[in-house]
Design a protein around this motif. Structure first.
Motif, PDB file in Angstrom:
ATOM      1  N   GLU A 124      85.721 -91.885 101.549  1.00  0.00           N
ATOM      2  CA  GLU A 124      86.111 -93.014 101.332  1.00  0.00           C
ATOM      3  C   GLU A 124      87.394 -93.144 103.492  1.00  0.00           C
ATOM      4  OE1 GLU A 124      89.022 -94.531  99.111  1.00  0.00           O
ATOM      5  OE2 GLU A 124      87.454 -94.545  97.002  1.00  0.00           O
ATOM      6  N   ILE A 125      87.733 -92.489 103.233  1.00  0.00           N
ATOM      7  CA  ILE A 125      88.146 -91.830 104.933  1.00  0.00           C
ATOM      8  C   ILE A 125      87.542 -90.751 106.450  1.00  0.00           C
ATOM      9  CG2 ILE A 125      90.472 -92.102 102.747  1.00  0.00           C
ATOM     10  CD1 ILE A 125      91.244 -89.010 103.157  1.00  0.00           C
ATOM     11  N   THR A 126      86.667 -90.906 105.747  1.00  0.00           N
ATOM     12  CA  THR A 126      86.140 -89.252 106.586  1.00  0.00           C
ATOM     13  C   THR A 126      84.516 -90.681 106.769  1.00  0.00           C
ATOM     14  OG1 THR A 126      84.660 -87.862 105.444  1.00  0.00           O
ATOM     15  CG2 THR A 126      87.060 -87.488 105.971  1.00  0.00           C
ATOM     16  N   GLN A 127      83.887 -89.672 108.062  1.00  0.00           N
ATOM     17  CA  GLN A 127      82.663 -90.194 108.438  1.00  0.00           C
ATOM     18  C   GLN A 127      81.387 -88.727 107.737  1.00  0.00           C
ATOM     19  OE1 GLN A 127      81.893 -93.259 109.562  1.00  0.00           O
ATOM     20  NE2 GLN A 127      84.106 -92.976 109.072  1.00  0.00           N
ATOM     21  N   LYS A 128      82.029 -88.424 106.833  1.00  0.00           N
ATOM     22  CA  LYS A 128      80.768 -87.190 106.447  1.00  0.00           C
ATOM     23  C   LYS A 128      80.614 -87.387 104.874  1.00  0.00           C
ATOM     24  CE  LYS A 128      82.797 -83.467 109.514  1.00  0.00           C
ATOM     25  NZ  LYS A 128      83.192 -82.312 109.668  1.00  0.00           N
ATOM     26  N   LYS A 129      79.916 -88.608 104.474  1.00  0.00           N
ATOM     27  CA  LYS A 129      79.857 -89.153 103.683  1.00  0.00           C
ATOM     28  C   LYS A 129      78.235 -88.487 103.202  1.00  0.00           C
ATOM     29  CE  LYS A 129      81.183 -93.193 103.591  1.00  0.00           C
ATOM     30  NZ  LYS A 129      82.325 -93.276 104.485  1.00  0.00           N
ATOM     31  N   ASP A 130      77.264 -88.181 103.986  1.00  0.00           N
ATOM     32  CA  ASP A 130      76.220 -87.738 103.063  1.00  0.00           C
ATOM     33  C   ASP A 130      76.385 -85.896 103.041  1.00  0.00           C
ATOM     34  OD1 ASP A 130      75.277 -89.704 103.685  1.00  0.00           O
ATOM     35  OD2 ASP A 130      74.100 -89.457 105.074  1.00  0.00           O
ATOM     36  N   GLU A 131      77.880 -85.026 104.070  1.00  0.00           N
ATOM     37  CA  GLU A 131      77.766 -83.959 103.612  1.00  0.00           C
ATOM     38  C   GLU A 131      78.374 -83.593 102.886  1.00  0.00           C
ATOM     39  OE1 GLU A 131      80.736 -80.301 106.452  1.00  0.00           O
ATOM     40  OE2 GLU A 131      79.628 -81.624 107.029  1.00  0.00           O
ATOM     41  N   TYR A 132      78.827 -84.734 102.470  1.00  0.00           N
ATOM     42  CA  TYR A 132      80.180 -83.921 101.001  1.00  0.00           C
ATOM     43  C   TYR A 132      79.012 -84.359  99.359  1.00  0.00           C
ATOM     44  CZ  TYR A 132      84.218 -85.170 104.021  1.00  0.00           C
ATOM     45  OH  TYR A 132      84.718 -83.958 104.941  1.00  0.00           O
ATOM     46  N   GLU A 133      78.308 -85.825  99.928  1.00  0.00           N
ATOM     47  CA  GLU A 133      77.498 -86.055  98.716  1.00  0.00           C
ATOM     48  C   GLU A 133      76.486 -84.257  98.351  1.00  0.00           C
ATOM     49  OE1 GLU A 133      76.269 -87.614  95.497  1.00  0.00           O
ATOM     50  OE2 GLU A 133      77.421 -88.498  97.354  1.00  0.00           O
ATOM     51  N   LYS A 134      76.253 -83.923  99.441  1.00  0.00           N
ATOM     52  CA  LYS A 134      75.174 -82.675  99.540  1.00  0.00           C
ATOM     53  C   LYS A 134      76.151 -81.349  98.619  1.00  0.00           C
ATOM     54  CE  LYS A 134      72.434 -79.111 102.475  1.00  0.00           C
ATOM     55  NZ  LYS A 134      72.639 -78.987 103.939  1.00  0.00           N
ATOM     56  N   ASN A 135      77.118 -81.347  99.219  1.00  0.00           N
ATOM     57  CA  ASN A 135      78.268 -80.311  98.680  1.00  0.00           C
ATOM     58  C   ASN A 135      78.308 -80.781  97.078  1.00  0.00           C
ATOM     59  OD1 ASN A 135      78.451 -78.952 101.371  1.00  0.00           O
ATOM     60  ND2 ASN A 135      80.545 -79.765 101.111  1.00  0.00           N
ATOM     61  N   PHE A 136      78.603 -81.669  96.746  1.00  0.00           N
ATOM     62  CA  PHE A 136      79.229 -82.538  95.126  1.00  0.00           C
ATOM     63  C   PHE A 136      77.241 -81.825  94.245  1.00  0.00           C
ATOM     64  CE2 PHE A 136      78.364 -85.445  92.589  1.00  0.00           C
ATOM     65  CZ  PHE A 136      78.872 -85.184  91.122  1.00  0.00           C
ATOM     66  N   LEU A 137      76.589 -82.337  94.779  1.00  0.00           N
ATOM     67  CA  LEU A 137      75.449 -82.079  94.193  1.00  0.00           C
ATOM     68  C   LEU A 137      74.889 -80.365  94.210  1.00  0.00           C
ATOM     69  CD1 LEU A 137      73.098 -84.259  95.734  1.00  0.00           C
ATOM     70  CD2 LEU A 137      73.957 -84.567  93.341  1.00  0.00           C
ATOM     71  N   ILE A 138      74.907 -79.912  94.944  1.00  0.00           N
ATOM     72  CA  ILE A 138      74.812 -77.673  95.569  1.00  0.00           C
ATOM     73  C   ILE A 138      75.834 -77.453  94.059  1.00  0.00           C
ATOM     74  CG2 ILE A 138      75.864 -75.831  95.894  1.00  0.00           C
ATOM     75  CD1 ILE A 138      74.917 -77.077  98.509  1.00  0.00           C
ATOM     76  N   TYR A 139      77.724 -78.031  94.418  1.00  0.00           N
ATOM     77  CA  TYR A 139      78.347 -77.793  92.379  1.00  0.00           C
ATOM     78  C   TYR A 139      77.825 -78.136  91.391  1.00  0.00           C
ATOM     79  CZ  TYR A 139      80.507 -74.547  95.848  1.00  0.00           C
ATOM     80  OH  TYR A 139      80.664 -73.152  97.393  1.00  0.00           O
ATOM     81  N   SER A 140      77.776 -79.319  91.636  1.00  0.00           N
ATOM     82  CA  SER A 140      77.460 -80.208  90.271  1.00  0.00           C
ATOM     83  C   SER A 140      76.146 -79.319  89.313  1.00  0.00           C
ATOM     84  CB  SER A 140      76.612 -82.016  90.443  1.00  0.00           C
ATOM     85  OG  SER A 140      76.203 -82.056  89.275  1.00  0.00           O
ATOM     86  N   ASP A 141      75.065 -79.391  90.324  1.00  0.00           N
ATOM     87  CA  ASP A 141      74.121 -78.510  89.871  1.00  0.00           C
ATOM     88  C   ASP A 141      75.350 -77.118  88.705  1.00  0.00           C
ATOM     89  OD1 ASP A 141      71.998 -79.721  90.147  1.00  0.00           O
ATOM     90  OD2 ASP A 141      71.277 -79.336  91.553  1.00  0.00           O
ATOM     91  N   LYS A 142      75.419 -75.923  89.680  1.00  0.00           N
ATOM     92  CA  LYS A 142      76.162 -75.043  89.303  1.00  0.00           C
ATOM     93  C   LYS A 142      76.454 -74.683  87.992  1.00  0.00           C
ATOM     94  CE  LYS A 142      77.374 -71.440  92.247  1.00  0.00           C
ATOM     95  NZ  LYS A 142      78.224 -71.452  93.745  1.00  0.00           N
ATOM     96  N   LEU A 143      77.726 -76.432  88.088  1.00  0.00           N
ATOM     97  CA  LEU A 143      78.803 -76.467  86.806  1.00  0.00           C
ATOM     98  C   LEU A 143      78.152 -76.404  85.369  1.00  0.00           C
ATOM     99  CD1 LEU A 143      81.216 -77.758  89.134  1.00  0.00           C
ATOM    100  CD2 LEU A 143      81.899 -76.359  87.284  1.00  0.00           C
ATOM    101  N   LYS A 144      76.486 -77.697  85.462  1.00  0.00           N
ATOM    102  CA  LYS A 144      76.375 -78.077  84.927  1.00  0.00           C
ATOM    103  C   LYS A 144      75.571 -76.853  84.001  1.00  0.00           C
ATOM    104  CE  LYS A 144      74.711 -82.498  86.087  1.00  0.00           C
ATOM    105  NZ  LYS A 144      73.951 -83.354  86.714  1.00  0.00           N
TER     106      LYS A 144
END
Length: 285
Positions: free
Chosen positions: A145-165
């Motif tokens: 909501e406050i930066t322009q790096k939406k795609d980068e944050y989404e990519k990082n989220f998916l990486i750790y989402s898989d690891k947590l699952k």
């Protein structure tokens, strides 16, 4: 004179670049260590500071005026909510928002459970991998909501989402076939994990600083004998209490890393070591 003008021009460029760099630096304050680590997963370029000093019990931390003043210079503040760890941030949340600081109160987005007695919220939510998944989604959404790096944050989220699952799957599979359904722990820190993975934790004392009473020793001694429990699980602060009960019962003690202090291991290494402890204590195949 010409050299001086060149020097002055270079100095102006340096100052301008420094100001832009300072302005563009993304600063985040988190209330305690696990949230600091999770924030780094999603926003690795950010300067992420933990408000609770290393070695200080987060349950009894009192912020100084200097600690509070730091928050007004942050881009984002992330904290758990109405818990004994960080509820003090609630008192200044509105003012921080008015100053343009993005204040993320995780309790507003994820469900937290209470301790077994009373109305106090149990903060040990980070020991549940799927709760951590919920936490990093909130961090990702709010950072976007406050930066322009939406795609980068989404990519990082998916990486750790898989690891947590994957971590959740390992816990479910390992703890699905165990001889025991009960563990003894020094204080009440396993509520989220035990509820998620189908076992029951019995704490010696609610708070690590409590004294172990003779009545409680007898209750646990009888329970340990009746249920063939061989191990007492202890976090670092509860070592004294664990040893006291072990001497009375003949049980052995095992260390469990609650990950609320800076560790040489990352979250996943820590949680896998903790899984080995639970596997042994519950006599899982």
């Amino acid at each position: 004179m010409k050299r001086f003008i060149i020097f002055l021009f270079a100095l102006l460029i340096f100052v301008s670049c420094s100001q832009q760099s300072e302005k563009s630096e993304f600063t985040v304050y988190t209330s305690f260590y696990p949230i600091q680590e999770f924030t780094k997963w999603i926003i690795p370029e950010a300067k992420v500071y933990n408000l609770i000093p290393q070695g200080v019990d987060p349950h009894h931390f009192e912020p100084s005026l200097k600690d509070i003043q730091k928050l007004y210079k942050a881009n984002m503040i992330i904290y758990l909510g109405n818990t004994d760890i960080d509820r003090w941030i609630d008192k200044i949340r509105d003012e921080l928002n008015q100053k343009g600081v993005k204040v993320v109160r995780l309790q507003d987005y994820i469900s937290l459970q209470k301790y077994s007695s009373g109305d106090e919220i149990d903060p040990h939510v980070w020991l549940d991998p799927l709760k951590v998944l919920e936490i990093i989604k909130v961090i990702k959404d709010k950072a976007q909501e406050i930066t322009q790096k939406k795609d980068e944050y989404e990519k990082n989220f998916l990486i750790y989402s898989d690891k947590l699952k994957k971590l959740d799957t390992d816990y479910r599979q390992t703890l699905s076939n165990c001889q025991l359904k009960d563990v003894i722990v020094t204080h009440e820190f396993l509520n989220y994990l035990s509820q998620k993975y189908g076992f029951k934790s019995h704490f010696i004392v609610h708070d690590p600083e409590q004294e172990l009473s003779l009545k409680r020793i007898k209750e646990l001694k009888d329970f340990i004998k009746k249920n063939s429990i061989e191990y007492i699980i202890s976090e670092p602060e509860g070592d004294r209490i664990a040893k006291a009960l072990a001497e009375e019962t003949g049980a052995k003690t095992m260390k469990f890393n609650t990950f609320h202090q800076i560790s040489q291991q990352d979250y996943f290494q820590t949680m896998n070591e903790n899984l080995k402890v639970l596997k042994t204590a519950l006599k899982c195949k």
